[in-house]
Design a protein around this motif. Sequence first.
Motif, PDB file in Angstrom:
ATOM      1  N   PHE A   1     -11.493  55.915 -17.028  1.00  0.00           N
ATOM      2  CA  PHE A   1     -12.468  56.909 -17.611  1.00  0.00           C
ATOM      3  C   PHE A   1     -13.218  56.490 -19.327  1.00  0.00           C
ATOM      4  O   PHE A   1     -13.885  56.119 -19.685  1.00  0.00           O
TER       5      PHE A   1
ATOM      6  N   ASP B   1     -14.212  52.375 -19.338  1.00  0.00           N
ATOM      7  CA  ASP B   1     -15.418  51.971 -18.260  1.00  0.00           C
ATOM      8  C   ASP B   1     -16.466  51.551 -18.960  1.00  0.00           C
ATOM      9  O   ASP B   1     -16.869  50.268 -18.439  1.00  0.00           O
TER      10      ASP B   1
ATOM     11  N   PHE C   1     -19.255  54.443 -10.901  1.00  0.00           N
ATOM     12  CA  PHE C   1     -17.457  54.660 -11.080  1.00  0.00           C
ATOM     13  C   PHE C   1     -17.329  55.796 -10.511  1.00  0.00           C
ATOM     14  O   PHE C   1     -17.109  57.013 -11.643  1.00  0.00           O
ATOM     15  N   VAL C   2     -16.988  56.603  -9.078  1.00  0.00           N
ATOM     16  CA  VAL C   2     -17.083  57.836  -8.879  1.00  0.00           C
ATOM     17  C   VAL C   2     -15.375  57.116  -8.709  1.00  0.00           C
ATOM     18  O   VAL C   2     -15.051  56.942  -7.606  1.00  0.00           O
ATOM     19  N   MET C   3     -14.326  58.804  -9.662  1.00  0.00           N
ATOM     20  CA  MET C   3     -13.802  58.504  -9.494  1.00  0.00           C
ATOM     21  C   MET C   3     -12.735  59.836  -9.463  1.00  0.00           C
ATOM     22  O   MET C   3     -13.391  60.418 -10.971  1.00  0.00           O
ATOM     23  N   GLU C   4     -11.380  60.197  -8.957  1.00  0.00           N
ATOM     24  CA  GLU C   4     -10.862  61.357  -8.529  1.00  0.00           C
ATOM     25  C   GLU C   4     -10.211  61.630 -10.146  1.00  0.00           C
ATOM     26  O   GLU C   4      -8.666  60.580 -10.203  1.00  0.00           O
ATOM     27  N   LEU C   5      -9.767  62.234 -11.143  1.00  0.00           N
ATOM     28  CA  LEU C   5      -8.753  62.763 -12.055  1.00  0.00           C
ATOM     29  C   LEU C   5      -7.990  63.762 -11.559  1.00  0.00           C
ATOM     30  O   LEU C   5      -7.842  64.417 -11.577  1.00  0.00           O
TER      31      LEU C   5
ATOM     32  N   PRO D   1     -19.127  56.960 -19.151  1.00  0.00           N
ATOM     33  CA  PRO D   1     -19.068  57.832 -18.114  1.00  0.00           C
ATOM     34  C   PRO D   1     -18.964  59.366 -18.437  1.00  0.00           C
ATOM     35  O   PRO D   1     -19.128  59.806 -19.617  1.00  0.00           O
ATOM     36  N   ILE D   2     -18.857  60.967 -17.310  1.00  0.00           N
ATOM     37  CA  ILE D   2     -19.143  61.728 -17.327  1.00  0.00           C
ATOM     38  C   ILE D   2     -17.904  62.546 -16.275  1.00  0.00           C
ATOM     39  O   ILE D   2     -17.850  61.820 -14.992  1.00  0.00           O
TER      40      ILE D   2
ATOM     41  N   SER E   1     -15.210  61.764 -12.024  1.00  0.00           N
ATOM     42  CA  SER E   1     -15.490  60.704 -13.046  1.00  0.00           C
ATOM     43  C   SER E   1     -16.540  59.801 -12.813  1.00  0.00           C
ATOM     44  O   SER E   1     -16.689  59.330 -11.210  1.00  0.00           O
ATOM     45  N   LEU E   2     -17.696  60.230 -12.759  1.00  0.00           N
ATOM     46  CA  LEU E   2     -19.141  58.720 -12.800  1.00  0.00           C
ATOM     47  C   LEU E   2     -19.756  58.691 -14.036  1.00  0.00           C
ATOM     48  O   LEU E   2     -19.826  58.814 -15.183  1.00  0.00           O
ATOM     49  N   ARG E   3     -20.284  57.696 -13.675  1.00  0.00           N
ATOM     50  CA  ARG E   3     -22.029  56.871 -14.991  1.00  0.00           C
ATOM     51  C   ARG E   3     -23.012  57.950 -14.531  1.00  0.00           C
ATOM     52  O   ARG E   3     -23.501  58.457 -13.523  1.00  0.00           O
TER      53      ARG E   3
END
Lengths: 656, 77
Positions: free
Chosen positions: A325, A328, A440-444, B52-53, B63-65
């Motif tokens: 995160f 990025d 950048f769709v990612m699980e935290l 990102p957010i 998380s996403l941009r």
Amino acid sequence: MGEKTFRIEDELRLILVGNPNSGKSTLFNSLTGLNQRIGNFPGVTVEKKIGFLKINDHIKAEVVDLPGTYSLSPRSEDEQVTFDYLNDNSRNDLPELIVVVVDASNLKRNLLLATQLVDSEQPTILVLNMMDIVERNKQSIDVKKLEEKLGIPVVPINARLSKGIKELKQAIANYKYKKVPKFIENHESKDALENTVHRFNKIKDIVKLTLTKEGESRTAKITRRIDSVFTHPVFGFAIFLLILFLIFQAIFSWSSYPMNWIENGFLVLGNWLSKTLPEGVLNDLLVDGVLAGLGGIIIFVPQIAMLFMFIAILEDTGYLSRVSFLTDALLKRFGLNGRSIIPLLGGAACAVPAIMSARTIANKKERLLTIFVTPLISCSARIPVYTLLIALVIPADKQFLSFNLQGVVMMALYLLGFVAALLTAFVMKYIVKSDERSNFVMELPIYRTPRWTNVGMTILNKTKVFLFEAGKIIIAVSIVLWVLSSYGPGDEMSQIEEKYKTVLADSNADLTAANEQIASEKLEVSYAGHIGKFIEPAIRPLGFDWKIGIAIITSFAAREVFVGTMATLYSVGDEENTASIKEKMNRATHASTGAKVYTKATGYSLLIFYAFALQCMATVAIVVKETGGWKWPIIQLVYMGALAYFSSLLVYQIFV
Amino acid sequence: MRMRATLADYKVGDKVILKKVLDNHLTIQLYSMGCILGEEITIERKAPFGDPIIIRVEDSFISLRKDDAQKMEVLLS
């Protein structure tokens, strides 16, 4: 996915499936313990973990751990592997039972995959993992009701504490396949997205019936609080750099003790062997060839294991995804992705697993760029080369801004690799064309204390692979090298023996000095010497002599062979086997001028060469597999070779 | 013509309802992580320059941009 008849006789295959971070690997470890091995899925390089366990006195099981996936509609290549494995009907050696691992503290999302599996009509058992977190959040799940609603057995467990494993085995032994109504009907008619919404609506109803909870969970609150520091625009970066710094300090200071023990152990062993074994070719081959080469690599196992340990801990606590995160926005500018930070950091341990981990990057261009630049990150195989050369050309007591200069140079080399990787990616960004949208769709995942068994298993498995893979190459290269440096064309060797016959016969002569002189003259006329001499003109401007030339050629297979080669080259003729490689190299002089070989200029030049050159067959092989052809590995090899050559040239000319 | 509000227009702490996703690929990704239409999204954090957010959907943090967020039409909940 056709219907399968299911009957357990005495053996079955359990297939572990689950969302990423659902604790699937922890369950795999607590089911199989040390009884596991790592292989590859046919045709691809995603790690395939297989283990074995006894269900009860009559039934044995093979356990396959598949890569984590959120659903049965694959979006990354990692997920594709899981999807293909589940859809492969060609395996019919064993009855198969799918164990879908569900994170009970995140029931709704995890049930998506579980209900898709129910609809695939394959024998399935659901494991509700992380029941401790559910309890800690003061929630409760009605297991019976969930079982009734889904139509498959549900077993609550806590893989971390190995709770519920006995019950799981029982449920497996008692499993009987029964056809259940599909979770969502006629799902062919709708498109996949509509289907998912429909499915989630039904899941919501089930969750409402089975899960009692009040508002936001405690663990989510804690995670949010930790994140307010760890993902903070200023503190977050400061903490990340601090963690990196501490890891490097720890690796280099803690590992010096076991490294000394190993070094001394090999000296003693070599001495003992050379005295005990009957004198002759076999003795020389074992002590000067194989043992010298192996000792040069085993000594670095402590450092490598520690690096793997720290990366495993960072990953297991959930911290690595925060690093993604944080980075990025920066990496995006260089044509990479926040997810690239995991291969890039992993590259500090070993480029091979790191390049494999780039599979989680869904965008093809970003994945290619990540694969292309990861080998520029200084990996653990460079540690031996760096350590040896730094110790050779930089005095241990020298300070730079009150820091130990040796440590500073080491840090600088790592930084250099990282900067080179970013700049290379930046250039590549404009060369490689792609119109695929990057995201950048990612699980935290929530923060957790590391599961020490997982960490231990990772260290054990990765170090084992490193040691055996590298060990095989090193033994082979050592033997070839020993032969090449012990024998030569024509009768040049015997001429030298002839020349010194009278000196050796003279009882007043200094025998040690004479023997060393003979050994070095013999090496020069050996096959290896001829090869080294042949390439010497090309590497002369870089400050390298023909012995270094031999080492560069042999270490093309793997960088750490450099140290083994040096050990072998300088051991040939050292009858007493007393001095360490470093001492021998320090004494080395140019035959013609008598000047020291390993000056500062040559040392720095060689360091830069090893920082940049792609001296690793394993990396080339993995890039061929991962990019599906020879085009990119060849470009990579040529590019990194040219970068290494010209950078070394520049550095040598500056310092000489 | 006024564009409809997207997730990128809201600030940290806001809670919104997901109404529409303008990119098919993104939809699949969000759905598989439990972020479907009608779901309540809380904006948890934004990195410098809003990119990102981190958003939260129930107990999942995702998380996403910013570009992804601009493709997600939402309404204040």
